[in-house]
Design a protein around this motif. Structure first.
Motif, PDB file in Angstrom:
ATOM      1  N   ALA A 122      -1.820 -44.632 -54.129  1.00 19.28           N
ATOM      2  CA  ALA A 122      -1.688 -43.309 -53.514  1.00 19.28           C
ATOM      3  C   ALA A 122      -1.774 -42.209 -54.578  1.00 19.28           C
ATOM      4  O   ALA A 122      -2.350 -41.147 -54.336  1.00 19.28           O
ATOM      5  CB  ALA A 122      -0.368 -43.198 -52.763  1.00 19.28           C
ATOM      6  N   GLY A 123      -1.224 -42.470 -55.757  1.00 10.77           N
ATOM      7  CA  GLY A 123      -1.294 -41.502 -56.844  1.00 10.77           C
ATOM      8  C   GLY A 123      -2.720 -41.282 -57.314  1.00 10.77           C
ATOM      9  O   GLY A 123      -3.137 -40.151 -57.580  1.00 10.77           O
ATOM     10  N   ARG A 124      -3.479 -42.379 -57.416  1.00  9.71           N
ATOM     11  CA  ARG A 124      -4.887 -42.258 -57.810  1.00  9.71           C
ATOM     12  C   ARG A 124      -5.673 -41.453 -56.782  1.00  9.71           C
ATOM     13  O   ARG A 124      -6.491 -40.595 -57.124  1.00  9.71           O
ATOM     14  CB  ARG A 124      -5.521 -43.633 -58.011  1.00  9.71           C
ATOM     15  N   ALA A 125      -5.418 -41.723 -55.500  1.00  4.45           N
ATOM     16  CA  ALA A 125      -6.119 -40.997 -54.434  1.00  4.45           C
ATOM     17  C   ALA A 125      -5.752 -39.510 -54.457  1.00  4.45           C
ATOM     18  O   ALA A 125      -6.623 -38.647 -54.317  1.00  4.45           O
ATOM     19  CB  ALA A 125      -5.777 -41.609 -53.077  1.00  4.45           C
ATOM     20  N   ALA A 126      -4.472 -39.201 -54.652  1.00  4.23           N
ATOM     21  CA  ALA A 126      -4.035 -37.806 -54.686  1.00  4.23           C
ATOM     22  C   ALA A 126      -4.640 -37.077 -55.889  1.00  4.23           C
ATOM     23  O   ALA A 126      -5.078 -35.933 -55.769  1.00  4.23           O
ATOM     24  CB  ALA A 126      -2.513 -37.734 -54.732  1.00  4.23           C
ATOM     25  N   LEU A 127      -4.673 -37.746 -57.046  1.00  3.48           N
ATOM     26  CA  LEU A 127      -5.247 -37.135 -58.238  1.00  3.48           C
ATOM     27  C   LEU A 127      -6.743 -36.886 -58.048  1.00  3.48           C
ATOM     28  O   LEU A 127      -7.249 -35.810 -58.378  1.00  3.48           O
ATOM     29  CB  LEU A 127      -5.002 -38.019 -59.467  1.00  3.48           C
ATOM     30  N   ARG A 128      -7.457 -37.866 -57.507  1.00  2.96           N
ATOM     31  CA  ARG A 128      -8.893 -37.710 -57.247  1.00  2.96           C
ATOM     32  C   ARG A 128      -9.153 -36.524 -56.319  1.00  2.96           C
ATOM     33  O   ARG A 128     -10.032 -35.698 -56.557  1.00  2.96           O
ATOM     34  CB  ARG A 128      -9.458 -38.984 -56.619  1.00  2.96           C
ATOM     35  N   SER A 129      -8.381 -36.444 -55.255  1.00  2.00           N
ATOM     36  CA  SER A 129      -8.534 -35.364 -54.287  1.00  2.00           C
ATOM     37  C   SER A 129      -8.224 -34.007 -54.915  1.00  2.00           C
ATOM     38  O   SER A 129      -8.942 -33.028 -54.701  1.00  2.00           O
ATOM     39  CB  SER A 129      -7.618 -35.622 -53.088  1.00  2.00           C
ATOM     40  N   HIS A 130      -7.159 -33.945 -55.699  1.00  2.40           N
ATOM     41  CA  HIS A 130      -6.749 -32.709 -56.357  1.00  2.40           C
ATOM     42  C   HIS A 130      -7.840 -32.225 -57.317  1.00  2.40           C
ATOM     43  O   HIS A 130      -8.221 -31.040 -57.309  1.00  2.40           O
ATOM     44  CB  HIS A 130      -5.430 -32.938 -57.104  1.00  2.40           C
ATOM     45  N   ILE A 131      -8.371 -33.129 -58.120  1.00  2.67           N
ATOM     46  CA  ILE A 131      -9.419 -32.769 -59.085  1.00  2.67           C
ATOM     47  C   ILE A 131     -10.687 -32.347 -58.362  1.00  2.67           C
ATOM     48  O   ILE A 131     -11.354 -31.381 -58.760  1.00  2.67           O
ATOM     49  CB  ILE A 131      -9.673 -33.927 -60.072  1.00  2.67           C
ATOM     50  N   ALA A 132     -11.026 -33.047 -57.280  1.00  3.48           N
ATOM     51  CA  ALA A 132     -12.213 -32.673 -56.503  1.00  3.48           C
ATOM     52  C   ALA A 132     -12.068 -31.262 -55.944  1.00  3.48           C
ATOM     53  O   ALA A 132     -13.025 -30.471 -55.964  1.00  3.48           O
ATOM     54  CB  ALA A 132     -12.436 -33.678 -55.376  1.00  3.48           C
ATOM     55  N   MET A 133     -10.883 -30.914 -55.466  1.00 12.56           N
ATOM     56  CA  MET A 133     -10.671 -29.567 -54.927  1.00 12.56           C
ATOM     57  C   MET A 133     -10.709 -28.522 -56.037  1.00 12.56           C
ATOM     58  O   MET A 133     -11.239 -27.421 -55.838  1.00 12.56           O
ATOM     59  CB  MET A 133      -9.335 -29.501 -54.177  1.00 12.56           C
ATOM     60  N   LEU A 134     -10.174 -28.855 -57.213  1.00 15.61           N
ATOM     61  CA  LEU A 134     -10.260 -27.926 -58.345  1.00 15.61           C
ATOM     62  C   LEU A 134     -11.727 -27.675 -58.717  1.00 15.61           C
ATOM     63  O   LEU A 134     -12.113 -26.542 -59.045  1.00 15.61           O
ATOM     64  CB  LEU A 134      -9.504 -28.477 -59.558  1.00 15.61           C
ATOM     65  N   ARG A 135     -12.554 -28.712 -58.623  1.00 14.68           N
ATOM     66  CA  ARG A 135     -13.985 -28.550 -58.903  1.00 14.68           C
ATOM     67  C   ARG A 135     -14.650 -27.637 -57.875  1.00 14.68           C
ATOM     68  O   ARG A 135     -15.485 -26.797 -58.216  1.00 14.68           O
ATOM     69  CB  ARG A 135     -14.681 -29.910 -58.935  1.00 14.68           C
TER      70      ARG A 135
END
Length: 142
Positions: A122-135
């Protein structure tokens, strides 16, 4: 049926990017079984990118990014990489653990206590999503 017992303290690999030392436990362990991913991390992957409020804190984001590069990382390695004190890292790891983003394993190497940290699914998924939104935000701004 899988074994639901967490691995023994001696089953963890050394932190990524660092050679095995006599203070490190022997490699070959698996992450703790039975950890529950949070709905937020799984939901973020299903709904597309979004900012994770918990990761808006630079220290927590740094911890998550450090753990994303390793299977299990020793507490001191994460502390030094993130540039935090023991107490500041402990507090933030507790917050991330409560959200289901970080797994914590305590044990001993010889007679010395050690704490290892791991980024959950879940942490990996949240980090991926967060970084994608920052991009996305960065692309819209530029």
């Amino acid at each position: 049926m899988t074994d639901k017992r967490p691995p023994a303290a001696g089953d963890f690999p050394p932190p990524a990017g660092r050679p095995l030392t006599s203070d490190d436990p022997p490699a070959g362990g698996e992450p703790a079984a039975g950890s529950e991913p949070s709905a937020g991390g799984d939901q973020a992957a299903a709904d597309g990118p979004r900012l994770e409020p918990l990761l808006l804190d630079p220290a927590r984001l740094s911890i998550m990014a450090t753990l994303a590069a390793a299977e299990w990382a020793e507490f001191g390695f994460v502390r030094d990489t993130a540039g935090l004190s023991d107490s500041a890292l402990s507090k933030r790891v507790s917050q991330l653990g409560d959200a289901g983003f970080v797994e914590v394993r305590k044990g001993y190497v010889g007679k010395r206590p050690r704490t290892w940290l791991n980024l959950s699914k879940a942490g990996r998924a949240a980090l991926r999503s967060h970084i994608a939104m920052l991009r996305v935000i960065a692309e819209q701004a530029g």
